[in-house]
Motif scaffolding. Structure first.
Motif, PDB file in Angstrom:
ATOM      1  N   ASP A 296       0.874  -1.179   0.000  1.00 52.07           N
ATOM      2  CA  ASP A 296       0.000   0.000   0.000  1.00 52.07           C
ATOM      3  C   ASP A 296       0.901   1.215   0.000  1.00 52.07           C
ATOM      4  O   ASP A 296       1.530   1.524   1.003  1.00 52.07           O
ATOM      5  CB  ASP A 296      -0.900   0.002   1.243  1.00 52.07           C
ATOM      6  N   ILE A 297       0.924   1.865  -1.161  1.00 54.81           N
ATOM      7  CA  ILE A 297       1.834   3.005  -1.313  1.00 54.81           C
ATOM      8  C   ILE A 297       1.050   4.287  -1.130  1.00 54.81           C
ATOM      9  O   ILE A 297      -0.049   4.451  -1.677  1.00 54.81           O
ATOM     10  CB  ILE A 297       2.502   2.988  -2.703  1.00 54.81           C
ATOM     11  N   ARG A 298       1.631   5.185  -0.351  1.00 50.49           N
ATOM     12  CA  ARG A 298       1.058   6.530  -0.266  1.00 50.49           C
ATOM     13  C   ARG A 298       2.211   7.532  -0.250  1.00 50.49           C
ATOM     14  O   ARG A 298       3.105   7.455   0.603  1.00 50.49           O
ATOM     15  CB  ARG A 298       0.209   6.708   0.987  1.00 50.49           C
ATOM     16  N   VAL A 299       2.172   8.463  -1.213  1.00 50.71           N
ATOM     17  CA  VAL A 299       3.170   9.540  -1.277  1.00 50.71           C
ATOM     18  C   VAL A 299       2.422  10.863  -1.209  1.00 50.71           C
ATOM     19  O   VAL A 299       1.513  11.116  -2.006  1.00 50.71           O
ATOM     20  CB  VAL A 299       3.997   9.472  -2.582  1.00 50.71           C
ATOM     21  N   ASP A 300       2.782  11.710  -0.240  1.00 53.21           N
ATOM     22  CA  ASP A 300       2.220  13.065  -0.143  1.00 53.21           C
ATOM     23  C   ASP A 300       3.235  14.044  -0.727  1.00 53.21           C
ATOM     24  O   ASP A 300       4.448  13.839  -0.562  1.00 53.21           O
ATOM     25  CB  ASP A 300       1.942  13.435   1.315  1.00 53.21           C
ATOM     26  N   ASN A 313       7.522   4.543  -8.373  1.00 52.62           N
ATOM     27  CA  ASN A 313       7.936   3.432  -9.236  1.00 52.62           C
ATOM     28  C   ASN A 313       8.582   2.348  -8.387  1.00 52.62           C
ATOM     29  O   ASN A 313       9.238   2.634  -7.394  1.00 52.62           O
ATOM     30  CB  ASN A 313       8.924   3.912 -10.302  1.00 52.62           C
ATOM     31  N   ILE A 314       8.368   1.118  -8.814  1.00 55.39           N
ATOM     32  CA  ILE A 314       8.850  -0.013  -8.033  1.00 55.39           C
ATOM     33  C   ILE A 314       9.867  -0.797  -8.862  1.00 55.39           C
ATOM     34  O   ILE A 314       9.599  -1.165 -10.013  1.00 55.39           O
ATOM     35  CB  ILE A 314       7.675  -0.909  -7.601  1.00 55.39           C
ATOM     36  N   LYS A 322       7.007  -1.838 -11.888  1.00 57.71           N
ATOM     37  CA  LYS A 322       5.658  -1.276 -11.795  1.00 57.71           C
ATOM     38  C   LYS A 322       5.789   0.235 -11.624  1.00 57.71           C
ATOM     39  O   LYS A 322       6.564   0.698 -10.798  1.00 57.71           O
ATOM     40  CB  LYS A 322       4.923  -1.885 -10.582  1.00 57.71           C
ATOM     41  N   SER A 323       5.011   0.978 -12.445  1.00 59.26           N
ATOM     42  CA  SER A 323       5.007   2.433 -12.327  1.00 59.26           C
ATOM     43  C   SER A 323       3.614   2.881 -11.949  1.00 59.26           C
ATOM     44  O   SER A 323       2.629   2.453 -12.557  1.00 59.26           O
ATOM     45  CB  SER A 323       5.427   3.072 -13.655  1.00 59.26           C
ATOM     46  N   THR A 324       3.518   3.720 -10.927  1.00 57.29           N
ATOM     47  CA  THR A 324       2.210   4.254 -10.526  1.00 57.29           C
ATOM     48  C   THR A 324       2.339   5.757 -10.398  1.00 57.29           C
ATOM     49  O   THR A 324       3.410   6.279 -10.069  1.00 57.29           O
ATOM     50  CB  THR A 324       1.746   3.677  -9.173  1.00 57.29           C
ATOM     51  N   GLN A 325       1.264   6.462 -10.700  1.00 53.71           N
ATOM     52  CA  GLN A 325       1.289   7.917 -10.536  1.00 53.71           C
ATOM     53  C   GLN A 325      -0.125   8.446 -10.449  1.00 53.71           C
ATOM     54  O   GLN A 325      -1.085   7.793 -10.847  1.00 53.71           O
ATOM     55  CB  GLN A 325       2.026   8.590 -11.683  1.00 53.71           C
TER      56      GLN A 325
END
Ligand SMILES: [Ca+2]
Ligand SMILES: [Ca+2]
Ligand SMILES: [Ca+2]
Ligand SMILES: [Ca+2]
Length: 460
Positions: A296-300, A313-314, A322-325
């Motif tokens: 569970d990724i959370r970036v503020d 990105n993982i 895996k890239s998430t944005q």
């Protein structure tokens, strides 16, 4: 368009002027040396500060002598009067020598014009504004001349130039409430105030109303609000005027103004300073290295102006898996979340944020382990560990294994914490020990990531 009114000299003032005429006793002094003062006054209709009727203003007008009589306060304290001669000049003869004042009544008194001394001036830079004096209670522009026996001449011009600054933002919105807008002429800068009825429009005032400016370079300077700069300055009346910048101020020559009583306008456009401050990005989750059954990724992130996107990105062994944005759409703060399912293994999360100007935050890096595999549970062999088979026992022992380490077990809902290890045991289970009961029992084995394996068995 305005017309010039005659001097505001009422009947009473005229009577007073007659009473103040030269005293015969002084004028009659036999051997007193005297001098002659020739005064020329002009309307600077081609507004360059000089008297030159050969030049034509954009309106078609030319400089013109003005035959409204000045009043002279002679060195002996008497007021003198003269009418314009055939050349349109005023010749004051027989003046006592010494300091002499020449007063020019404002046509639109007070302060509706400005008078300036243009005697011997080669350019507008040489002219000097006359201070405000008084003739029998009426404000005047007053020149001081030392009369000597050789005679003196005085050239005084009149102008009525106003100046206005429209200050706006790049989107055309008026820049209201600015602390510092100044309009300049001669050697002076005049603080300008905003019109109540016209936001973003500024003009300079003094006790008598609008500041009237000397001919020459007419200027504006503005202190933009924090985060803004001056993008452009133009000026116009009915025509576009030629604006140049020097020393943080912008000027046009008054000679381009339509006429000497016109009201040219600066247009000052402000723009935001470029965004050079990069965002900050903070990893809120995961906050430990795991292992996790799922990420569970959370970036503020925050930015001073506005965020474009937040990225996480993982990587596994240096390879992006895996890239998430999330797009943020210009808000100054934002949150990106992603639930990522991955094969078991060690990963690195790399995260950052980008603002609308393309500045990218420092990229953070965080190592985590994913373990999505439940523990394995096997019944131990050997009569000392296990008696019985196929799920039904008198006594049973279990060997527990998890690559991500066994954490704990629950037997019939009662938890027992185990030292976190890949290999572990639950030994010698029979009714009465460790909450085991005769009949059906349920053993749940958890790994550190929270994955669970459930085993049911029967004790005799
Ligand atoms: Ca002129
Ligand atoms: Ca920024
Ligand atoms: Ca596991
Ligand atoms: Ca444990």
């Amino acid at each position: 368009m305005r017309t010039r009114s005659t001097p505001t000299l009422g009947t009473a003032a005229l009577a007073a002027a007659l009473i103040a005429a030269p005293l015969p006793a002084i004028a009659a002094e036999a051997d007193a040396a005297t001098g002659t003062l020739t005064v020329t006054r002009f309307d600077d209709r081609y507004a360059d500060g000089l008297y030159d009727p050969s030049k034509t203003a954009p309106s078609g007008d030319v400089d013109r002598k003005n035959e409204s009589a000045p009043r002279v306060l002679a060195a002996d304290g008497t007021w003198r009067d003269a009418s314009a001669n055939g050349d349109g000049d005023f010749v004051f003869e027989g003046l006592p020598l010494g300091e002499t004042e020449v007063h020019f009544l404002f046509p639109n008194s007070p302060g509706g014009e400005v008078f300036f001394d243009a005697t011997d001036a080669a350019s507008a830079a040489d002219i000097e504004q006359l201070p405000v004096g008084s003739f029998l209670g009426s404000p005047t522009g007053v020149a001081s001349v030392t009369v000597d026996s050789d005679g003196e001449s005085l050239l005084v011009g009149m102008s009525a130039l106003r100046l206005v600054a429209d200050v706006q933002f790049a989107d055309g919105e008026p820049a209201s409430g600015l602390a510092t807008v100044e309009l300049g002429s001669g050697d002076s800068w005049y603080p300008a105030t905003e019109y109540d009825f016209q936001p973003g429009t500024y003009e300079s005032f003094w006790q008598y109303g609008y500041i009237r400016h000397l001919p020459g370079d007419l200027g504006v300077r503005v202190t933009p609000p924090a985060g803004f700069r001056v993008a452009s300055v133009t000026a116009a009346d009915v025509n576009e005027l030629t604006v140049t910048e020097r020393d943080g101020a912008w000027y046009f020559p008054s000679s381009e103004v339509l006429n000497y009583f016109w009201n040219p306008t600066f247009t000052v456009t402000l723009e935001e300073l470029p965004d050079t401050t990069r965002p900050t990005a903070t990893l809120v989750s995961p906050s430990t290295a795991g292992p996790f059954s799922a990420l569970d990724i959370r970036v503020d992130a925050t930015d001073d102006r506005g965020l474009n996107r937040i990225v996480a990105n993982i990587y596994r062994d240096g390879v992006l898996v895996k890239s998430t944005q999330s797009a943020v759409g210009g808000a100054t703060s934002g949150t990106h979340t992603a639930a990522v399912v991955l094969p078991d293994g060690a990963y690195t999360v790399r995260y950052n944020a980008q603002d609308l100007a393309g500045n990218i935050s420092r990229t953070g890096s965080f190592s985590v382990t994913v373990d999505a595999t439940a523990p394995t549970v096997t019944v131990k062999d050997g009569v000392s560990f296990t008696r019985g088979a196929d799920g039904t026992y008198d006594l049973v022992s279990f060997k527990l294994y998890d690559a991500g380490k066994i954490d704990r077990v629950e037997l019939n809902g009662v938890a027992k914490n185990l030292t976190n290890n890949a290999w572990s045991d639950v030994n010698f289970v029979k009714p009465g020990t460790f909450r085991a009961v005769a009949g059906e029992n349920t053993l749940v084995v958890y790994d550190v990531a929270g994955n669970a394996r459930t085993v049911t068995f029967t004790l005799n």
